[in-house]
Write an enzyme that holds these catalytic residues in place. Structure first.
Site, mmCIF file in Angstrom:
data_model
loop_
_atom_site.group_PDB
_atom_site.id
_atom_site.type_symbol
_atom_site.label_atom_id
_atom_site.label_comp_id
_atom_site.label_asym_id
_atom_site.label_seq_id
_atom_site.Cartn_x
_atom_site.Cartn_y
_atom_site.Cartn_z
ATOM 1 C CG ASN A 73 -1.718 1.235 1.403
ATOM 2 O OD1 ASN A 73 -1.771 2.069 0.494
ATOM 3 N ND2 ASN A 73 -2.354 1.386 2.554
ATOM 4 C CD1 TRP A 74 3.199 1.120 -3.129
ATOM 5 C CD2 TRP A 74 3.098 2.436 -4.941
ATOM 6 N NE1 TRP A 74 3.779 0.442 -4.163
ATOM 7 C CE2 TRP A 74 3.736 1.232 -5.295
ATOM 8 C CE3 TRP A 74 2.921 3.402 -5.929
ATOM 9 C CZ2 TRP A 74 4.202 0.971 -6.585
ATOM 10 C CZ3 TRP A 74 3.375 3.148 -7.223
ATOM 11 C CH2 TRP A 74 4.017 1.946 -7.538
ATOM 12 C CE LYS A 75 -0.117 3.185 4.831
ATOM 13 N NZ LYS A 75 0.033 3.235 6.281
ATOM 14 C CG HIS A 126 -5.798 1.835 5.171
ATOM 15 N ND1 HIS A 126 -5.331 2.757 6.077
ATOM 16 C CD2 HIS A 126 -4.799 0.930 4.988
ATOM 17 C CE1 HIS A 126 -4.091 2.419 6.419
ATOM 18 N NE2 HIS A 126 -3.748 1.317 5.778
ATOM 19 C CD GLU A 172 -2.778 5.385 6.774
ATOM 20 O OE1 GLU A 172 -2.781 5.476 5.539
ATOM 21 O OE2 GLU A 172 -1.846 4.857 7.424
ATOM 22 C CD GLU A 175 -3.258 -2.581 7.208
ATOM 23 O OE1 GLU A 175 -2.149 -2.811 6.713
ATOM 24 O OE2 GLU A 175 -3.897 -1.541 6.994
ATOM 25 N N GLY A 206 2.770 1.991 11.004
ATOM 26 C CA GLY A 206 3.762 3.058 10.964
ATOM 27 C C GLY A 206 4.461 3.315 12.289
ATOM 28 C CB SER A 233 5.377 -2.185 12.131
ATOM 29 O OG SER A 233 5.026 -0.848 12.458
ATOM 30 N N GLY A 240 2.996 -1.184 4.316
ATOM 31 C CA GLY A 240 2.993 0.242 4.013
ATOM 32 C C GLY A 240 4.406 0.719 3.722
ATOM 33 N N GLY A 241 5.031 1.342 4.710
ATOM 34 C CA GLY A 241 6.348 1.973 4.541
ATOM 35 C C GLY A 241 7.376 1.089 3.842
HETATM 36 P P1 13P Z 1 3.184 0.220 7.735
HETATM 37 O O1 13P Z 1 3.677 -1.064 7.076
HETATM 38 O O2 13P Z 1 3.934 1.431 7.285
HETATM 39 O O3 13P Z 1 3.092 0.057 9.214
HETATM 40 O O4 13P Z 1 1.683 0.450 7.194
HETATM 41 C C1 13P Z 1 0.778 -0.581 7.218
HETATM 42 C C2 13P Z 1 -0.422 -0.193 6.441
HETATM 43 O O5 13P Z 1 -1.153 0.718 6.797
HETATM 44 C C3 13P Z 1 -0.674 -0.897 5.179
HETATM 45 O O6 13P Z 1 -1.961 -0.646 4.700
#
Ligand code: 13P
Length: 265
Positions: free
Chosen positions: A15-17, A107, A109, A177, A183, A223, A244-245
């Site tokens: 997920n590149w956000k 998600h 967020e 998640e 994050g 994470s 994510g990251g």
């Molecule tokens: P991180 O891997 O950066 O913790 O993010 C997870 C995430 O929100 C994937 O959708």
């Protein structure tokens, strides 16, 4: 590979956000594909998907089709509506026309920053299915929920709500998640992920039947790194990761995808 015991092909999703424009996306996807080819990844054993921003999707689609790359892709969100006076929204029909395989729904967020509630998530899940997209339904508890209600109560309730309008067999993915793990560098333990994933599988069985429950991939997200992916992938109910990251770093994401090298199974 369908894993011997479960028959489910693991899915590693990035997920590149709000990162990478369409030019950066082209370079990134090309390099990722080369890196996996160099490492001789067997794409029958693991499915790899990226979730770029909307404005990258056409470029990613064209590249994957032209170079016949064995990668899947999806959007990070969709409208619950198919068309009409909804300024700024994107229809599932448009995503399907771009050959998206998947779409993220709910998600944390978007739940937190865009005020999406369980009803919105249910409507978006239905919209995805209506357009032949596989919704990746994201659920997870906040740190406060964890303290008040324990780990599984909120994700279980969120998944029940997302599936409320659905009957019969469906092609879905569920991503567990925990909000506190996203994050933060503080991933859940593999045992915690397994415990919640097992309960989520039961929710699917109760809502839409045992066959769908048995075939649905349940991912862990929060994470995830190359150093902790193996622990999650050893769990019988965890079928992949939503990253994510670490999905924005080609070397690191490619190591996560090649988890079988370090899972020790
Ligand atoms: P991180 O891997 O950066 O913790 O993010 C997870 C995430 O929100 C994937 O959708």
């Amino acid at each position: 590979m369908a894993r011997m015991t479960t028959g489910r092909v693991p899915l590693i999703a990035g997920n590149w956000k709000l990162n990478l424009d369409h030019l950066q996306a082209i370079a990134f996807v090309q390099k990722l594909a080369w890196s996996l080819k160099d490492a001789r990844l067997d794409f029958d054993e693991v499915e790899v998907a990226v979730f770029p921003p909307y404005t990258d999707l056409r470029s990613v689609q064209t590249l994957i089709a032209a170079d016949k790359l064995p990668l899947k892709f999806g959007a990070q969100n969709l409208s619950e509506h198919d068309s009409g006076a909804y300024t700024g929204e994107i229809s599932g029909a448009f995503l399907k026309a771009l050959d998206c395989d998947f779409v993220l729904v709910g998600h944390s967020e978007r739940r937190m920053l865009n005020g999406e509630g369980d009803d919105d998530v249910a409507a978006k899940t239905a919209a995805a299915i209506r357009h032949g997209l596989v919704p990746v339904i994201c659920v997870g508890e906040s740190a406060e929920d964890l303290e008040k209600h324990g780990q599984s109560a909120v994700p279980v309730a969120q998944l029940k709500a997302a599936l409320a309008g659905i009957t019969g067999a469906v092609d879905i993915v569920v991503a567990y998640e925990p909000v506190w793990a996203i994050g933060s560098g503080q991933a859940a333990t593999p045992e915690q992920a397994e415990q919640v994933a097992g309960q989520l599988r039961q929710v699917i069985a109760d809502a839409v039947g045992q066959d769908t429950a048995d075939s649905t991939r349940i991912l862990y997200g929060g994470s995830v790194k190359s150093g902790n992916i193996a622990g999650f992938m050893r769990q019988p109910n965890v079928d992949g990761a939503l990253v994510g990251g670490a999905s924005l770093d080609i070397a690191e994401f490619s190591k996560i995808i090649r988890f079988q090298n370090h899972v020790g199974v």
